[in-house]
Motif scaffolding. Structure first.
Motif, mmCIF file in Angstrom:
data_model
loop_
_atom_site.group_PDB
_atom_site.id
_atom_site.type_symbol
_atom_site.label_atom_id
_atom_site.label_comp_id
_atom_site.label_asym_id
_atom_site.label_seq_id
_atom_site.Cartn_x
_atom_site.Cartn_y
_atom_site.Cartn_z
ATOM 1 N N ARG A 192 -72.261 5.715 97.947
ATOM 2 C CA ARG A 192 -71.482 6.907 98.321
ATOM 3 C C ARG A 192 -70.520 7.303 97.199
ATOM 4 O O ARG A 192 -70.356 8.484 96.899
ATOM 5 C CB ARG A 192 -70.701 6.628 99.619
ATOM 6 C CG ARG A 192 -70.073 7.879 100.210
ATOM 7 C CD ARG A 192 -69.090 7.580 101.313
ATOM 8 N NE ARG A 192 -68.766 8.762 102.072
ATOM 9 C CZ ARG A 192 -68.039 9.784 101.614
ATOM 10 N NH1 ARG A 192 -67.536 9.750 100.387
ATOM 11 N NH2 ARG A 192 -67.806 10.841 102.375
ATOM 12 N N SER A 241 -70.560 10.871 95.388
ATOM 13 C CA SER A 241 -69.336 11.666 95.452
ATOM 14 C C SER A 241 -68.863 12.034 94.048
ATOM 15 O O SER A 241 -68.415 13.167 93.809
ATOM 16 C CB SER A 241 -68.248 10.886 96.206
ATOM 17 O OG SER A 241 -67.047 11.610 96.240
ATOM 18 N N ARG A 267 -68.131 19.997 90.358
ATOM 19 C CA ARG A 267 -67.153 21.010 90.758
ATOM 20 C C ARG A 267 -66.102 21.223 89.654
ATOM 21 O O ARG A 267 -65.765 22.348 89.313
ATOM 22 C CB ARG A 267 -66.497 20.619 92.082
ATOM 23 C CG ARG A 267 -65.629 21.728 92.660
ATOM 24 C CD ARG A 267 -65.274 21.539 94.119
ATOM 25 N NE ARG A 267 -64.729 20.228 94.404
ATOM 26 C CZ ARG A 267 -65.284 19.339 95.219
ATOM 27 N NH1 ARG A 267 -66.405 19.620 95.841
ATOM 28 N NH2 ARG A 267 -64.730 18.173 95.421
ATOM 29 N N ARG A 289 -60.870 18.627 91.968
ATOM 30 C CA ARG A 289 -61.487 17.364 92.393
ATOM 31 C C ARG A 289 -61.628 17.310 93.909
ATOM 32 O O ARG A 289 -62.645 16.871 94.443
ATOM 33 C CB ARG A 289 -60.649 16.172 91.908
ATOM 34 C CG ARG A 289 -61.121 14.835 92.459
ATOM 35 C CD ARG A 289 -60.372 13.670 91.826
ATOM 36 N NE ARG A 289 -60.553 13.643 90.381
ATOM 37 C CZ ARG A 289 -61.640 13.196 89.754
ATOM 38 N NH1 ARG A 289 -62.645 12.705 90.453
ATOM 39 N NH2 ARG A 289 -61.721 13.208 88.447
ATOM 40 N N VAL A 290 -60.583 17.788 94.609
ATOM 41 C CA VAL A 290 -60.510 17.607 96.065
ATOM 42 C C VAL A 290 -60.915 18.886 96.786
ATOM 43 O O VAL A 290 -60.584 19.992 96.352
ATOM 44 C CB VAL A 290 -59.067 17.183 96.435
ATOM 45 C CG1 VAL A 290 -58.859 17.214 97.942
ATOM 46 C CG2 VAL A 290 -58.780 15.778 95.889
ATOM 47 N N ASN A 291 -61.640 18.708 97.904
ATOM 48 C CA ASN A 291 -61.998 19.827 98.782
ATOM 49 C C ASN A 291 -61.551 19.442 100.191
ATOM 50 O O ASN A 291 -62.231 18.679 100.889
ATOM 51 C CB ASN A 291 -63.514 20.057 98.701
ATOM 52 C CG ASN A 291 -63.982 21.197 99.596
ATOM 53 O OD1 ASN A 291 -63.433 21.429 100.673
ATOM 54 N ND2 ASN A 291 -65.000 21.910 99.154
ATOM 55 N N ILE A 318 -65.457 15.443 107.330
ATOM 56 C CA ILE A 318 -65.832 14.024 107.259
ATOM 57 C C ILE A 318 -64.951 13.196 108.190
ATOM 58 O O ILE A 318 -65.443 12.347 108.953
ATOM 59 C CB ILE A 318 -65.753 13.527 105.801
ATOM 60 C CG1 ILE A 318 -66.844 14.221 104.958
ATOM 61 C CG2 ILE A 318 -65.882 12.012 105.721
ATOM 62 C CD1 ILE A 318 -66.628 14.138 103.466
HETATM 63 O O1 LIG Z 1 -68.140 16.955 99.346
HETATM 64 C C1 LIG Z 1 -67.426 17.160 98.358
HETATM 65 O O2 LIG Z 1 -67.095 18.308 98.024
HETATM 66 C C2 LIG Z 1 -66.951 16.040 97.555
HETATM 67 O O3 LIG Z 1 -66.316 16.234 96.529
HETATM 68 C C3 LIG Z 1 -67.181 14.659 98.064
HETATM 69 C C4 LIG Z 1 -65.944 14.096 98.761
HETATM 70 C C5 LIG Z 1 -66.429 12.801 99.480
HETATM 71 O O4 LIG Z 1 -66.343 11.743 98.869
HETATM 72 O O5 LIG Z 1 -66.930 12.920 100.603
HETATM 73 C C6 LIG Z 1 -64.905 13.763 97.754
HETATM 74 C C7 LIG Z 1 -63.850 14.581 97.498
HETATM 75 C C8 LIG Z 1 -63.607 15.811 98.247
HETATM 76 O O6 LIG Z 1 -62.243 16.008 98.491
HETATM 77 C C9 LIG Z 1 -64.402 15.896 99.488
HETATM 78 C C10 LIG Z 1 -65.439 15.074 99.743
#
Ligand SMILES: O=C(O)C(=O)C[C@]1(C(=O)O)C=C[C@@H](O)C=C1
Length: 85
Positions: free
Chosen positions: A31, A35, A42, A49-51, A58
């Motif tokens: 995973r 990821s 992105r 980095r973060v979404n 999740i």
């Molecule tokens: O699904 C994404 O957009 C990812 O970047 C993967 C992931 C994850 O590990 O599940 C990691 C960072 C994001 O903040 C959200 C989800």
């Protein structure tokens, strides 16, 4: 009829737990690698980095399946996959 001692039953079950834990650790590592691909793609295309909306999805999936501790588990998985925020 086969009989077994409590010690043997516990040893057998612990062996199965160790096997399951090895698989879980392998899946967590897989995973993390997947990821990282999403995050790097992105970032390379100008994103962050973060979404957070994806993270909410999740967290909800783990909470629905496992209850409140599922949320904590998902938060730990996300921290392993994208670091602390
Ligand atoms: O699904 C994404 O957009 C990812 O970047 C993967 C992931 C994850 O590990 O599940 C990691 C960072 C994001 O903040 C959200 C989800």
């Amino acid at each position: 009829m086969t009989t077994t001692t409590p010690e043997a039953a516990i040893a057998d079950a612990r062996e199965r737990i160790d096997t399951l834990d090895d698989r879980i650790i392998g899946l967590v590592q897989e995973r993390m690698a997947v990821s990282a691909v999403v995050q790097q793609t992105r970032i390379a295309s100008g994103g962050r980095r973060v979404n957070l909306s994806r993270e909410m999805e999740i967290l909800g999936r783990y909470r629905d399946a496992l209850g409140r501790p599922g949320t904590a588990l998902a938060m730990t998985l996300l921290e392993l996959c994208r670091g602390r925020i």
